[in-house]
Design an enzyme around this catalytic site. Sequence first.
Site, PDB file in Angstrom:
ATOM      1  N   SER A  30       0.859  -1.183   0.000  1.00 28.06           N
ATOM      2  CA  SER A  30       0.000   0.000   0.000  1.00 28.06           C
ATOM      3  C   SER A  30       0.889   1.225   0.000  1.00 28.06           C
ATOM      4  CB  SER A  30      -0.885   0.015   1.253  1.00 28.06           C
ATOM      5  OG  SER A  30      -1.274   1.351   1.516  1.00 28.06           O
ATOM      6  N   HIS A  84      -1.485  -1.572  -4.033  1.00 22.75           N
ATOM      7  CA  HIS A  84      -2.729  -1.260  -3.331  1.00 22.75           C
ATOM      8  C   HIS A  84      -2.850   0.257  -3.161  1.00 22.75           C
ATOM      9  CE1 HIS A  84      -5.990  -2.236  -0.442  1.00 22.75           C
ATOM     10  NE2 HIS A  84      -5.539  -1.213   0.267  1.00 22.75           N
ATOM     11  N   HIS A  97      -8.746   0.491  -3.361  1.00 24.62           N
ATOM     12  CA  HIS A  97      -9.587   0.261  -2.181  1.00 24.62           C
ATOM     13  C   HIS A  97     -10.339   1.560  -1.915  1.00 24.62           C
ATOM     14  CE1 HIS A  97      -9.458  -0.358   2.504  1.00 24.62           C
ATOM     15  NE2 HIS A  97     -10.682  -0.424   2.025  1.00 24.62           N
ATOM     16  N   MET A 121     -10.878  -5.587   6.653  1.00 24.97           N
ATOM     17  CA  MET A 121     -10.082  -4.555   7.319  1.00 24.97           C
ATOM     18  C   MET A 121      -9.665  -5.092   8.678  1.00 24.97           C
ATOM     19  SD  MET A 121      -9.606  -1.970   5.386  1.00 24.97           S
ATOM     20  CE  MET A 121      -8.613  -1.146   6.631  1.00 24.97           C
ATOM     21  N   ASP A 165      -6.018  -6.227   5.356  1.00 24.70           N
ATOM     22  CA  ASP A 165      -5.471  -4.867   5.219  1.00 24.70           C
ATOM     23  C   ASP A 165      -5.446  -4.153   6.565  1.00 24.70           C
ATOM     24  OD1 ASP A 165      -4.761  -2.363   4.314  1.00 24.70           O
ATOM     25  OD2 ASP A 165      -6.598  -2.000   3.182  1.00 24.70           O
TER      26      ASP A 165
HETATM   27  C1  DX5 Z   1      -5.957   1.893   5.964  1.00 19.03           C
HETATM   28  C2  DX5 Z   1      -5.628   1.421   4.589  1.00 19.03           C
HETATM   29  C3  DX5 Z   1      -4.473   0.496   4.509  1.00 19.03           C
HETATM   30  C4  DX5 Z   1      -3.179   1.050   5.032  1.00 19.03           C
HETATM   31  C5  DX5 Z   1      -2.427  -0.074   5.616  1.00 19.03           C
HETATM   32  O1  DX5 Z   1      -7.137   2.604   5.960  1.00 19.03           O
HETATM   33  O2  DX5 Z   1      -6.725   0.769   3.998  1.00 19.03           O
HETATM   34  O3  DX5 Z   1      -4.303  -0.014   3.198  1.00 19.03           O
HETATM   35  O4  DX5 Z   1      -2.379   1.666   4.081  1.00 19.03           O
HETATM   36  O5  DX5 Z   1      -1.312   0.457   6.229  1.00 19.03           O
HETATM   37  P1  DX5 Z   1      -0.523  -0.374   7.333  1.00 19.03           P
HETATM   38  O6  DX5 Z   1       0.005  -1.596   6.670  1.00 19.03           O
HETATM   39  O7  DX5 Z   1       0.539   0.587   7.766  1.00 19.03           O
HETATM   40  O8  DX5 Z   1      -1.503  -0.675   8.439  1.00 19.03           O
HETATM   41 ZN    ZN Z   2      -6.367  -0.298   2.019  1.00 18.96          ZN
END
Ligand code: DX5
Ligand code: ZN
Length: 224
Positions: A10, A35, A68, A139, A177
């Site tokens: 991401s 992502h 996303h 999530m 995620d």
């Molecule tokens: C959060 C996002 C994630 C985020 C994950 O709302 O959907 O994709 O970037 O980041 P990490 O891996 O740092 O939790």
């Molecule tokens: Zn995400």
Amino acid sequence: MARTIEIAPSILSADFAHLALEIEKVESADADLIHLDIMDGHFVPNMTIGPPAVASIRKITKLPLDAHLMIERPERYLDDFIRAGANWISVHVEADAHLDRSLRYLGENGIKAGVAINPGTSLNLLEEILPMADYVLIMTVNPGFGGQRFIESSLDKIRKLKKIIASNEYRARIEVDGGIGTENLQQVIAAGADIIVAGSAIFSAQKNADESVRELRRIAECQA
Ligand code: DX5
Ligand code: ZN
């Protein structure tokens, strides 16, 4: 043929001033997807990028783009993200009152159709839509920000969903995620995750982004 376990960096935690370089690093480490976290300041308390930025990113990578959508009424913007070059698109069950229409529309346009679900939302809400989904994005933090702590009860939710998918022989894969890194990757894979999103574990780690992807891959391959 897709790998058993796919790694989706991401870019939320990447350095946007050097985004092309950051993406090049994870691509060179053989990441499977990019992502993209799309936030509107309504569905989540943060704002990020929209279709024009996605179109620019499309030009600098060959990897599939996984958008996303953390936005209210995402159905209004599906065409914009399709035109911008997204290959996978997920809409939140909490944000779209017409999931059937949206997922169908994505499928008809050759897009992998995903449904995303917040930590506080029951899997029961997916019952009708699950047969149509190419993937479910669970999530594992409350959406909005990178670098948050993994919510442990998500492991049970992943296991539960895996069982439902297997017993009905649905095709949906499970993307996870939020808060995932070297310390808990084995656990999420053992619980049933197929696609691993990682932001801060890749882009804000002490190591380079490419080394971090390789390390996650090593762990994933031992586990799978
Ligand atoms: C959060 C996002 C994630 C985020 C994950 O709302 O959907 O994709 O970037 O980041 P990490 O891996 O740092 O939790
Ligand atoms: Zn995400």
